[in-house]
Design a protein around this motif. Structure first.
Motif, short mmCIF file in Angstrom:
data_model
loop_
_atom_site.label_atom_id
_atom_site.label_comp_id
_atom_site.label_asym_id
_atom_site.label_seq_id
_atom_site.Cartn_x
_atom_site.Cartn_y
_atom_site.Cartn_z
N UNK A 106 -46.23 -35.10 0.02
CA UNK A 106 -44.92 -34.57 -0.36
C UNK A 106 -45.03 -33.66 -1.59
N UNK A 107 -45.82 -34.09 -2.56
CA UNK A 107 -46.01 -33.24 -3.76
C UNK A 107 -46.68 -31.93 -3.40
N UNK A 108 -47.62 -31.99 -2.46
CA UNK A 108 -48.37 -30.80 -2.09
C UNK A 108 -47.57 -29.83 -1.22
N UNK A 109 -46.83 -30.37 -0.24
CA UNK A 109 -46.17 -29.52 0.74
C UNK A 109 -44.67 -29.33 0.51
N UNK A 110 -44.05 -30.21 -0.26
CA UNK A 110 -42.61 -30.09 -0.54
C UNK A 110 -42.34 -30.48 -1.99
N UNK A 111 -42.90 -29.74 -2.95
CA UNK A 111 -42.79 -30.12 -4.37
C UNK A 111 -41.37 -30.10 -4.91
N UNK A 112 -40.47 -29.42 -4.21
CA UNK A 112 -39.09 -29.35 -4.67
C UNK A 112 -38.23 -30.50 -4.18
N UNK A 113 -38.82 -31.36 -3.36
CA UNK A 113 -38.07 -32.49 -2.79
C UNK A 113 -38.48 -33.79 -3.48
N UNK A 114 -37.51 -34.61 -3.81
CA UNK A 114 -37.80 -35.91 -4.42
C UNK A 114 -38.19 -36.91 -3.34
N UNK A 115 -39.45 -37.37 -3.38
CA UNK A 115 -39.93 -38.34 -2.39
C UNK A 115 -39.35 -39.71 -2.69
N UNK A 116 -38.91 -40.40 -1.65
CA UNK A 116 -38.27 -41.70 -1.82
C UNK A 116 -39.03 -42.77 -1.06
N UNK A 117 -39.24 -43.92 -1.71
CA UNK A 117 -39.97 -45.03 -1.11
C UNK A 117 -39.10 -46.29 -1.16
N UNK A 118 -38.98 -46.97 -0.03
CA UNK A 118 -38.29 -48.26 0.05
C UNK A 118 -39.34 -49.34 0.30
N UNK A 119 -39.28 -50.42 -0.43
CA UNK A 119 -40.27 -51.49 -0.30
C UNK A 119 -40.08 -52.24 1.02
N UNK A 120 -41.22 -52.64 1.62
CA UNK A 120 -41.20 -53.41 2.85
C UNK A 120 -42.35 -54.40 2.86
N UNK A 121 -42.51 -55.11 3.99
CA UNK A 121 -43.57 -56.13 4.06
C UNK A 121 -44.29 -56.14 5.40
N UNK A 122 -44.21 -55.03 6.14
CA UNK A 122 -44.86 -54.87 7.45
C UNK A 122 -44.11 -55.56 8.58
N UNK A 123 -42.95 -56.17 8.34
CA UNK A 123 -42.23 -56.89 9.39
C UNK A 123 -41.11 -56.02 9.98
N UNK A 124 -40.68 -56.35 11.20
CA UNK A 124 -39.55 -55.65 11.81
C UNK A 124 -38.29 -55.80 10.96
N UNK A 125 -38.14 -57.01 10.38
CA UNK A 125 -36.95 -57.26 9.55
C UNK A 125 -36.89 -56.31 8.36
N UNK A 126 -38.04 -55.99 7.78
CA UNK A 126 -38.08 -55.05 6.65
C UNK A 126 -37.63 -53.67 7.10
N UNK A 127 -38.03 -53.28 8.31
CA UNK A 127 -37.60 -51.99 8.84
C UNK A 127 -36.10 -51.95 9.07
N UNK A 128 -35.56 -53.05 9.59
CA UNK A 128 -34.11 -53.13 9.81
C UNK A 128 -33.36 -53.05 8.48
N UNK A 129 -33.86 -53.77 7.46
CA UNK A 129 -33.22 -53.76 6.15
C UNK A 129 -33.26 -52.36 5.54
N UNK A 130 -34.38 -51.66 5.72
CA UNK A 130 -34.49 -50.30 5.20
C UNK A 130 -33.48 -49.38 5.87
N UNK A 131 -33.31 -49.53 7.19
CA UNK A 131 -32.34 -48.71 7.91
C UNK A 131 -30.93 -48.96 7.38
N UNK A 132 -30.60 -50.22 7.13
CA UNK A 132 -29.26 -50.53 6.60
C UNK A 132 -29.07 -49.91 5.22
#
Length: 335
Positions: free
Chosen positions: A203-229
């Motif tokens: 993201x820094x290399x190809x889209x330096x003007x965009x703020x990269x965002x990270x949501x914490x997870x734990x590799x489970x489907x439930x974490x993906x569902x929580x991130x979507x919410x």
């Protein structure tokens, strides 16, 4: 001063214990210079192999110990499928144990394997894997998979996680996506760390003007569902999600679709690993060839047991697989 041990000989000869053992046991694969070096070190230290220990070291159980972080989920099913298929072809049996990301439990699993197996395959992606690698019996051949810690004389198989993450980012940006959210894996997992690092670097290399965002997870489907919410409840624009593994991507995908979000038209979704179910859900992902890595781990261990040379580190390059969750499927015309 006590009697010299095989460790002392290895230290003096500047070789691994496994190499010294092969030289003393007369393996044909050992080079003459290496054998001479070992014999010279043994003679200088007055080392005499114990007859009983020697006979034990020459005995084969034809069993391989496999210690994994978990035995649940498609990723581990696939890696075990690859190991089992290769082991059967070599006439070897697998003894399985899991550690549930608990370093103390993992050490106990290693101790339980001692004397029952010819060698070990150990997957240790935890941040504190160095302590686990140190707990490996010095005379027991072992292959490490996705471990942060390396160990002399023990082959290490790794995935190029950064390259895989970068490929996803480049693909999403090429599709016109700008507001990409990454769902990260466990903080203590080296694969998750490298995939997050690869995402941020790309993201820094190809889209330096965009703020990269990270949501914490734990590799489970439930974490993906929580991130979507969290994405749907937030006010920040999001047009793509890159999850650090397929299970979180699948959880996110299902939650988005349940909320009426068009995928990929409104939000694209991509994962990592290419577990079997990803194909049926048309999930864009990074193919790791999980079963092949499992088979390769057994091949490397068999080579060690036979005294053949094995590369110290193998870096496996993943492959981007583009499917319908990031590129809309053309509408079929009706006639």
């Amino acid at each position: 001063m006590g009697e010299a041990t095989i460790r002392d000989v290895a230290r003096r000869a500047e070789l691994s214990v496994a190499s010294v053992s092969r030289a003393l046991n007369g393996h044909k694969s050992v080079r003459s210079e290496t054998r001479a070096r070992v014999i010279a070190a043994a003679e200088a230290l007055g080392y005499v192999p114990h007859a009983g220990a020697r006979s034990l070291s020459m005995a084969r159980t034809h069993a391989i110990g496999v210690v994994l972080p978990d035995l649940h989920g498609e990723f581990f099913s696939e890696i075990l499928r690859g190991m089992d298929g290769e082991a059967k072809g070599l006439g070897l049996q697998l003894l399985l144990s899991n550690m549930h990301a608990d370093i103390h439990q993992a050490v106990q699993a290693l101790k339980a394997m001692r004397g029952r197996v010819d060698g070990l395959v150990l997957m240790a992606p935890q941040a504190n894997s160095a302590a686990l690698v140190e707990a490996l019996p010095a005379t027991l051949p072992a292959v490490l998979v996705n471990s942060r810690a390396a160990s002399a004389g023990r082959p290490l198989l790794r995935i190029d996680n950064r390259a895989g993450a970068a490929a996803v980012v480049e693909h999403l940006l090429a599709q016109g996506r700008r507001h990409i959210v990454h769902i990260g894996g466990p903080d203590s997992n080296v694969d998750a760390q490298e995939r997050s690092a690869g995402f941020l670097e790309a993201m820094r290399s190809h889209a330096p003007d965009v703020t990269a965002r990270v949501i914490s997870g734990d590799f489970s489907e439930e974490a993906g569902e929580a991130a979507a919410r969290a994405i749907l409840a937030g006010s920040e624009p999001v047009d793509a999600v890159f999850a650090a593994n397929d299970m979180m991507a699948i959880g996110c995908l299902q939650a988005l679709r349940a909320a009426g979000v068009a995928v990929p038209e409104r939000i694209a979704v991509a994962g990592f690993d290419d577990v079997p179910v990803a194909r049926y859900l048309s999930l864009t992902t990074v193919r790791v060839r999980i079963a092949e890595i499992g088979a390769r781990a057994i091949q490397c261990l068999d080579a060690l047991l036979e005294g053949r040379d094995v590369d110290e580190v193998e870096l496996h390059a993943p492959e981007l697989v583009v499917r319908g969750t990031t590129v809309p499927t053309p509408t079929k015309q009706r006639f």
